[in-house]
Motif scaffolding. Structure first.
Motif, PDB file in Angstrom:
ATOM      1  N   TRP A 260      41.866  37.756  37.925  1.00 14.99           N
ATOM      2  CA  TRP A 260      40.829  38.044  38.926  1.00 14.99           C
ATOM      3  C   TRP A 260      41.090  37.208  40.174  1.00 14.99           C
ATOM      4  O   TRP A 260      41.441  36.044  40.094  1.00 14.99           O
ATOM      5  N   LYS A 261      40.915  37.835  41.353  1.00  9.46           N
ATOM      6  CA  LYS A 261      41.237  37.177  42.616  1.00  9.46           C
ATOM      7  C   LYS A 261      40.171  36.195  43.074  1.00  9.46           C
ATOM      8  O   LYS A 261      40.390  35.411  43.987  1.00  9.46           O
TER       9      LYS A 261
ATOM     10  N   GLN B  89      39.446  43.758  36.022  1.00  9.65           N
ATOM     11  CA  GLN B  89      39.973  42.933  37.115  1.00  9.65           C
ATOM     12  C   GLN B  89      41.055  41.965  36.657  1.00  9.65           C
ATOM     13  O   GLN B  89      41.599  41.219  37.475  1.00  9.65           O
ATOM     14  N   TYR B  90      41.365  41.960  35.374  1.00  7.30           N
ATOM     15  CA  TYR B  90      42.324  41.002  34.817  1.00  7.30           C
ATOM     16  C   TYR B  90      43.559  41.745  34.329  1.00  7.30           C
ATOM     17  O   TYR B  90      43.452  42.743  33.617  1.00  7.30           O
TER      18      TYR B  90
ATOM     19  N   ASP C 172      44.985  32.656  41.256  1.00  7.58           N
ATOM     20  CA  ASP C 172      44.017  33.585  40.695  1.00  7.58           C
ATOM     21  C   ASP C 172      43.129  32.868  39.678  1.00  7.58           C
ATOM     22  O   ASP C 172      43.152  31.639  39.555  1.00  7.58           O
ATOM     23  N   CYS C 173      42.406  33.618  38.934  1.00  7.21           N
ATOM     24  CA  CYS C 173      41.386  33.045  38.061  1.00  7.21           C
ATOM     25  C   CYS C 173      41.639  33.396  36.601  1.00  7.21           C
ATOM     26  O   CYS C 173      42.227  34.434  36.300  1.00  7.21           O
TER      27      CYS C 173
ATOM     28  N   CYS D 211      38.306  29.263  38.667  1.00  8.27           N
ATOM     29  CA  CYS D 211      39.178  29.554  39.807  1.00  8.27           C
ATOM     30  C   CYS D 211      39.381  28.237  40.531  1.00  8.27           C
ATOM     31  O   CYS D 211      38.551  27.845  41.355  1.00  8.27           O
TER      32      CYS D 211
ATOM     33  N   TRP E 150      33.238  38.904  38.406  1.00  5.24           N
ATOM     34  CA  TRP E 150      34.189  38.151  37.594  1.00  5.24           C
ATOM     35  C   TRP E 150      34.204  38.630  36.147  1.00  5.24           C
ATOM     36  O   TRP E 150      35.220  38.471  35.455  1.00  5.24           O
TER      37      TRP E 150
END
Length: 124
Positions: A98-99, A110-111, A32-33, A52, A105
């Motif tokens: 995040w994916k 998303q995290y 992931d990121c 990422c 982003w």
């Protein structure tokens, strides 16, 4: 749930530099990121940069001044900030999860992992 831990914040004069570090969370940073966000008083949290693997994205204000990178041994992520300006004064947060696709982003939702933040103050 394990948290991320940020370090490296402080107070600098305009034009100075700081290097922020993010570690912990029991996470593999290659999966992931990981991103840096910041939040100034009375302002919304905004994305600064994300990494990422070998791919990075930056907010417009961060391009050419900030550099996000994997820490040595891939155990964490760093944010090198140069030519700091008073407008960079904020609490900086590390976030992971995040994916890397499908959503923006710089959307905090998303995290899944966050740190407590580290303060950055830039004086004129």
């Amino acid at each position: 749930q394990a948290e991320l831990v940020e370090s490296g914040g402080g107070t600098v004069r305009s034009g100075g530099s700081l290097r922020l570090s993010c570690e912990g969370g029991g996470t593999t940073y290659q999966a992931d990121c990981t991103a840096w966000f910041r939040q100034a008083p009375r302002r919304e949290r905004e994305g600064v940069a994300v990494i990422c693997g070998w791919i990075t994205y930056y907010a417009r204000f961060a391009r050419d001044r900030f550099l996000i990178s994997q820490a040595k041994g891939e155990d964490g992520v760093s944010l090198q900030m140069d030519r700091l300006e008073p407008g960079d004064t904020a609490t900086y947060y590390c976030a992971h999860g995040w994916k890397g696709y499908g959503t923006e982003w710089n959307d905090p939702s998303q995290y899944r992992l966050w740190g407590q933040g580290t303060q950055v103050a830039v004086s004129s």
